[in-house]
Design a protein around this motif. Structure first.
Motif, PDB file in Angstrom:
ATOM      1  N   ASP A 160      22.217  38.802  63.163  1.00  0.00           N
ATOM      2  CA  ASP A 160      21.994  38.891  61.710  1.00  0.00           C
ATOM      3  C   ASP A 160      22.427  37.604  61.001  1.00  0.00           C
ATOM      4  N   GLU A 164      22.198  38.763  55.313  1.00  0.00           N
ATOM      5  CA  GLU A 164      21.664  40.027  55.827  1.00  0.00           C
ATOM      6  C   GLU A 164      22.823  40.986  56.139  1.00  0.00           C
ATOM      7  N   ASP A 167      24.087  42.322  52.952  1.00  0.00           N
ATOM      8  CA  ASP A 167      23.160  43.297  52.365  1.00  0.00           C
ATOM      9  C   ASP A 167      23.182  44.625  53.119  1.00  0.00           C
ATOM     10  N   LYS A 168      23.208  44.562  54.476  1.00  0.00           N
ATOM     11  CA  LYS A 168      23.203  45.798  55.268  1.00  0.00           C
ATOM     12  C   LYS A 168      24.521  46.561  55.094  1.00  0.00           C
ATOM     13  N   ARG A 171      24.657  48.290  51.815  1.00  0.00           N
ATOM     14  CA  ARG A 171      23.849  49.513  51.845  1.00  0.00           C
ATOM     15  C   ARG A 171      24.624  50.662  52.485  1.00  0.00           C
ATOM     16  N   TYR A 177      20.502  47.254  46.230  1.00  0.00           N
ATOM     17  CA  TYR A 177      19.938  45.971  46.654  1.00  0.00           C
ATOM     18  C   TYR A 177      19.843  45.007  45.474  1.00  0.00           C
ATOM     19  N   SER A 212      26.110  40.999  63.532  1.00  0.00           N
ATOM     20  CA  SER A 212      25.592  42.372  63.566  1.00  0.00           C
ATOM     21  C   SER A 212      26.667  43.387  63.974  1.00  0.00           C
ATOM     22  N   LYS A 215      28.885  44.949  61.039  1.00  0.00           N
ATOM     23  CA  LYS A 215      28.273  46.039  60.257  1.00  0.00           C
ATOM     24  C   LYS A 215      28.479  47.373  60.992  1.00  0.00           C
TER      25      LYS A 215
END
Ligand code: KG4
Ligand code: ZN
Length: 333
Positions: A160, A164, A167-168, A171, A177, A212, A215
């Motif tokens: 990622d 990103e 943002d993930k 969420r 967003y 990644s 997250k």
């Protein structure tokens, strides 16, 4: 030279005019956050269709803002890549058609190189060579910039991009967003030490990144601790996520300074707007000068495209044909 710049690589439609000796004469951005927010991210087809609706309007507004007629323009620069192919094609088509009809210069430029060169529009600016940390929604790159067009690739993300990951994770924490700025805002009320998160890739040599896994850690911690039901816990977890990212990015920058001996670092891309990252960088990299583009040129904009077009037109470059060409993927090095 008066150069029109067109940026349409992702969701923002942006147009600007750069005038030699004057600077930015017009700077128009149409943000599509509202269009995409109900989907939790950018919908490529919607983005492309909206570029068609906005682009010619923004060109007219830019000419009005700069008090110029289209016949005053010397050339048009557009983002040729990397980005969403449908969105890019709208910009390329409009740029090439307009340049052809006006019989002026036209040139496709690299979006990431434009982000990088935006720092040259700020004061003070670095001198070559310098290190660059490019951190956006789609890219995470560490480079040695020797001159315009000469880049040594030092490191990049293996999964990622850092924006990103912001943002993930945002969420996951129930934020809307685009999540990066919202997560940064939530982290301001977070307390240190409530959660523990790893610092990815710091125990390995080299200058690559990986975001990644972070997250996934956030997701597991959120589930195990009923974080979403408790506003303070959400803020605490946002705080630790931001700390893990900031610490990882800065540690790699420290390594790059040590490895190259270069004591100038430029930070560009949307995530460079993060205030915690800026303050920690200043505190930890004391013997290195850090440079940023002005705040309105950190995120996607047309001015950086116009300015890079200007630099490359001055170097004698222009498109050799009228083929409509765009590159979804395009390595900077
Ligand atoms: O460079 P950019 O505008 O667009 C491209 O991806 O090319 O970067 C957008 C990214 C998004 O992921 C957004 O969440 C992130 O930059 N961002 C931030 C902040 N402001 C924007 N991330 C963390 N903290 C911020 N203050
Ligand atoms: Zn960008």
């Amino acid at each position: 030279m008066k150069i029109l710049g067109i940026e349409s690589s992702c969701d923002e439609t942006a147009v600007a005019i750069y005038e030699e000796g004057q600077g930015i004469a017009a700077h128009q951005i149409y943000s599509k956050v509202a269009l995409h927010s109900s989907y939790g991210g950018v919908v490529p087809e919607l983005a492309a269709r909206d570029h068609i609706r906005q682009l010619t309007k923004l060109i007219d507004q830019s000419l009005t803002e700069a008090k110029l007629k289209s016949s005053d323009l010397t050339g048009i620069a557009y983002t040729e890549g990397p980005g969403l192919i449908g969105s890019l094609l709208v910009g390329v088509s409009v740029a090439k058609s307009l340049a052809y009809s006006l019989k002026i210069l036209c040139l496709g430029v690299h979006h990431l190189e434009a982000h990088l060169m935006a720092v040259m529009l700020a004061e003070p600016k670095p001198s070559y060579p310098f290190l660059a940390l490019l951190i956006s929604g789609g890219h995470t790159l560490l480079l040695e910039v020797q001159s315009l067009g000469s880049y040594i690739h030092l490191g990049e993300t293996l999964d990622d991009a850092v924006g990103e990951a912001f943002d993930k994770t945002a969420r996951l924490l129930g934020l809307s967003y685009p999540g990066g700025p919202e997560l940064a805002h939530l982290a301001e009320s977070g307390r240190a030490g409530q959660f523990q998160l790893p610092r990815p890739m710091l125990n390995k040599p080299g200058l690559d990144f990986s975001f990644s896994g972070l997250k996934t850690h956030v997701m597991n911690l959120a589930r195990a601790n009923q974080v979403l039901e408790d506003p303070q816990k959400r803020a605490d977890l946002a705080y630790e996520f931001q700390e893990a990212v900031v610490d990882t990015l800065i540690s790699k920058c420290e390594r790059a300074v040590k490895q190259t001996g270069i004591r100038q670092l430029v930070m560009v891309g949307g995530v460079s707007a993060n205030l915690r990252l800026r303050s920690e960088l200043k505190r930890r990299l004391r013997d290195t000068d850090v440079y940023y583009p002005s705040t309105d040129l950190c995120t996607d904009n047309g001015a950086m495209i116009a300015y890079l077009g200007y630099l490359r037109f001055k170097a004698g470059e222009q498109d050799g044909d009228l083929v409509i060409r765009a590159k979804a993927r395009w390595s900077l090095s």
